[in-house]
Design a protein around this motif. Structure first.
Motif, PDB file in Angstrom:
ATOM      1  N   LEU A 111       7.912   4.029  18.619  1.00 54.01           N
ATOM      2  CA  LEU A 111       6.979   4.934  17.958  1.00 54.01           C
ATOM      3  C   LEU A 111       6.170   5.703  18.996  1.00 54.01           C
ATOM      4  N   ASP A 112       5.509   6.776  18.538  1.00 55.30           N
ATOM      5  CA  ASP A 112       4.535   7.427  19.404  1.00 55.30           C
ATOM      6  C   ASP A 112       3.227   6.641  19.309  1.00 55.30           C
ATOM      7  N   ARG A 113       2.224   7.054  20.041  1.00 61.63           N
ATOM      8  CA  ARG A 113       0.957   6.313  20.082  1.00 61.63           C
ATOM      9  C   ARG A 113       0.330   6.171  18.695  1.00 61.63           C
ATOM     10  N   ASN A 114       0.258   7.261  17.953  1.00 62.31           N
ATOM     11  CA  ASN A 114      -0.332   7.201  16.614  1.00 62.31           C
ATOM     12  C   ASN A 114       0.480   6.323  15.682  1.00 62.31           C
ATOM     13  N   GLY A 115       1.795   6.393  15.794  1.00 64.20           N
ATOM     14  CA  GLY A 115       2.650   5.536  14.978  1.00 64.20           C
ATOM     15  C   GLY A 115       2.437   4.064  15.287  1.00 64.20           C
ATOM     16  N   ALA A 116       2.245   3.745  16.557  1.00 67.02           N
ATOM     17  CA  ALA A 116       1.995   2.352  16.942  1.00 67.02           C
ATOM     18  C   ALA A 116       0.693   1.847  16.328  1.00 67.02           C
ATOM     19  N   ILE A 117      -0.326   2.685  16.332  1.00 61.00           N
ATOM     20  CA  ILE A 117      -1.594   2.294  15.711  1.00 61.00           C
ATOM     21  C   ILE A 117      -1.404   2.083  14.213  1.00 61.00           C
ATOM     22  N   THR A 118      -0.630   2.958  13.576  1.00 63.16           N
ATOM     23  CA  THR A 118      -0.341   2.796  12.148  1.00 63.16           C
ATOM     24  C   THR A 118       0.422   1.502  11.894  1.00 63.16           C
ATOM     25  N   ALA A 119       1.396   1.187  12.732  1.00 64.08           N
ATOM     26  CA  ALA A 119       2.175  -0.043  12.568  1.00 64.08           C
ATOM     27  C   ALA A 119       1.295  -1.287  12.712  1.00 64.08           C
ATOM     28  N   LEU A 120       0.353  -1.259  13.629  1.00 61.60           N
ATOM     29  CA  LEU A 120      -0.566  -2.394  13.789  1.00 61.60           C
ATOM     30  C   LEU A 120      -1.486  -2.514  12.573  1.00 61.60           C
ATOM     31  N   THR A 121      -1.922  -1.383  12.060  1.00 59.33           N
ATOM     32  CA  THR A 121      -2.747  -1.388  10.844  1.00 59.33           C
ATOM     33  C   THR A 121      -1.939  -1.915   9.662  1.00 59.33           C
ATOM     34  N   LEU A 122      -0.678  -1.517   9.579  1.00 57.94           N
ATOM     35  CA  LEU A 122       0.216  -2.009   8.529  1.00 57.94           C
ATOM     36  C   LEU A 122       0.344  -3.529   8.600  1.00 57.94           C
ATOM     37  N   ALA A 123       0.506  -4.072   9.790  1.00 60.71           N
ATOM     38  CA  ALA A 123       0.635  -5.527   9.955  1.00 60.71           C
ATOM     39  C   ALA A 123      -0.582  -6.248   9.385  1.00 60.71           C
ATOM     40  N   GLU A 124      -1.755  -5.712   9.662  1.00 62.13           N
ATOM     41  CA  GLU A 124      -2.986  -6.325   9.138  1.00 62.13           C
ATOM     42  C   GLU A 124      -3.062  -6.178   7.628  1.00 62.13           C
ATOM     43  N   ARG A 125      -2.723  -5.018   7.124  1.00 62.58           N
ATOM     44  CA  ARG A 125      -2.819  -4.762   5.682  1.00 62.58           C
ATOM     45  C   ARG A 125      -1.861  -5.660   4.903  1.00 62.58           C
ATOM     46  N   LEU A 126      -0.685  -5.908   5.454  1.00 61.15           N
ATOM     47  CA  LEU A 126       0.262  -6.823   4.809  1.00 61.15           C
ATOM     48  C   LEU A 126      -0.323  -8.215   4.645  1.00 61.15           C
ATOM     49  N   ILE A 127      -1.009  -8.687   5.679  1.00 63.27           N
ATOM     50  CA  ILE A 127      -1.609 -10.020   5.626  1.00 63.27           C
ATOM     51  C   ILE A 127      -2.700 -10.095   4.569  1.00 63.27           C
ATOM     52  N   THR A 128      -3.499  -9.051   4.478  1.00 63.74           N
ATOM     53  CA  THR A 128      -4.666  -9.103   3.594  1.00 63.74           C
ATOM     54  C   THR A 128      -4.402  -8.637   2.166  1.00 63.74           C
ATOM     55  N   HIS A 129      -3.369  -7.779   1.968  1.00 62.30           N
ATOM     56  CA  HIS A 129      -3.165  -7.203   0.640  1.00 62.30           C
ATOM     57  C   HIS A 129      -1.763  -7.379   0.064  1.00 62.30           C
ATOM     58  N   GLY A 130      -0.788  -7.750   0.853  1.00 66.97           N
ATOM     59  CA  GLY A 130       0.555  -8.011   0.357  1.00 66.97           C
ATOM     60  C   GLY A 130       1.461  -6.786   0.293  1.00 66.97           C
ATOM     61  N   GLU A 131       2.713  -7.059  -0.031  1.00 65.05           N
ATOM     62  CA  GLU A 131       3.777  -6.060  -0.040  1.00 65.05           C
ATOM     63  C   GLU A 131       3.575  -4.914  -1.030  1.00 65.05           C
ATOM     64  N   ASP A 132       2.948  -5.173  -2.162  1.00 65.83           N
ATOM     65  CA  ASP A 132       2.837  -4.172  -3.222  1.00 65.83           C
ATOM     66  C   ASP A 132       1.611  -3.270  -3.104  1.00 65.83           C
ATOM     67  N   ASP A 133       0.838  -3.451  -2.077  1.00 68.22           N
ATOM     68  CA  ASP A 133      -0.360  -2.642  -1.881  1.00 68.22           C
ATOM     69  C   ASP A 133       0.027  -1.182  -1.649  1.00 68.22           C
ATOM     70  N   PRO A 134      -0.636  -0.235  -2.319  1.00 71.98           N
ATOM     71  CA  PRO A 134      -0.306   1.185  -2.138  1.00 71.98           C
ATOM     72  C   PRO A 134      -0.426   1.660  -0.687  1.00 71.98           C
ATOM     73  N   CYS A 135      -1.377   1.140   0.056  1.00 71.02           N
ATOM     74  CA  CYS A 135      -1.511   1.530   1.468  1.00 71.02           C
ATOM     75  C   CYS A 135      -0.340   1.012   2.290  1.00 71.02           C
ATOM     76  N   VAL A 136       0.117  -0.188   2.019  1.00 72.69           N
ATOM     77  CA  VAL A 136       1.274  -0.749   2.720  1.00 72.69           C
ATOM     78  C   VAL A 136       2.491   0.137   2.478  1.00 72.69           C
ATOM     79  N   ILE A 137       2.705   0.510   1.237  1.00 76.10           N
ATOM     80  CA  ILE A 137       3.831   1.369   0.884  1.00 76.10           C
ATOM     81  C   ILE A 137       3.720   2.711   1.597  1.00 76.10           C
ATOM     82  N   SER A 138       2.541   3.292   1.591  1.00 76.86           N
ATOM     83  CA  SER A 138       2.311   4.585   2.227  1.00 76.86           C
ATOM     84  C   SER A 138       2.504   4.513   3.746  1.00 76.86           C
ATOM     85  N   PHE A 139       1.953   3.477   4.386  1.00 80.93           N
ATOM     86  CA  PHE A 139       2.119   3.314   5.841  1.00 80.93           C
ATOM     87  C   PHE A 139       3.589   3.203   6.201  1.00 80.93           C
TER      88      PHE A 139
END
Length: 73
Positions: free
Chosen positions: A38-66
């Protein structure tokens, strides 16, 4: 969640534990939780996605969008 970002590494932590890391090699970032470089911004998004998965699960709209954002580069 906390993100630590340097010139060559990024680390995402939650509750004091590392949940994902990214390492820069040449012009790409390789994230432990994402299958392609990924590029730098994509890497930050991927790290944010990892956290969001832990806290909100697979069906979270933000997880899907990320995921869509990362997949479409």
């Amino acid at each position: 969640m906390a993100l630590e970002i340097t010139e060559t590494t990024m680390t995402a932590t939650a509750n004091g534990q590392v949940i994902a890391t990214a390492t820069r090699q040449a012009n790409a970032w390789y994230v432990t939780t994402w299958p392609q470089p990924l590029d730098r911004n994509g890497a930050i998004t991927a790290l944010t996605l990892a956290e969001r998965l832990i806290t909100h699960g697979e069906d979270d709209p933000c997880v899907i969008s990320f995921r869509e954002e990362l997949a479409n580069g």
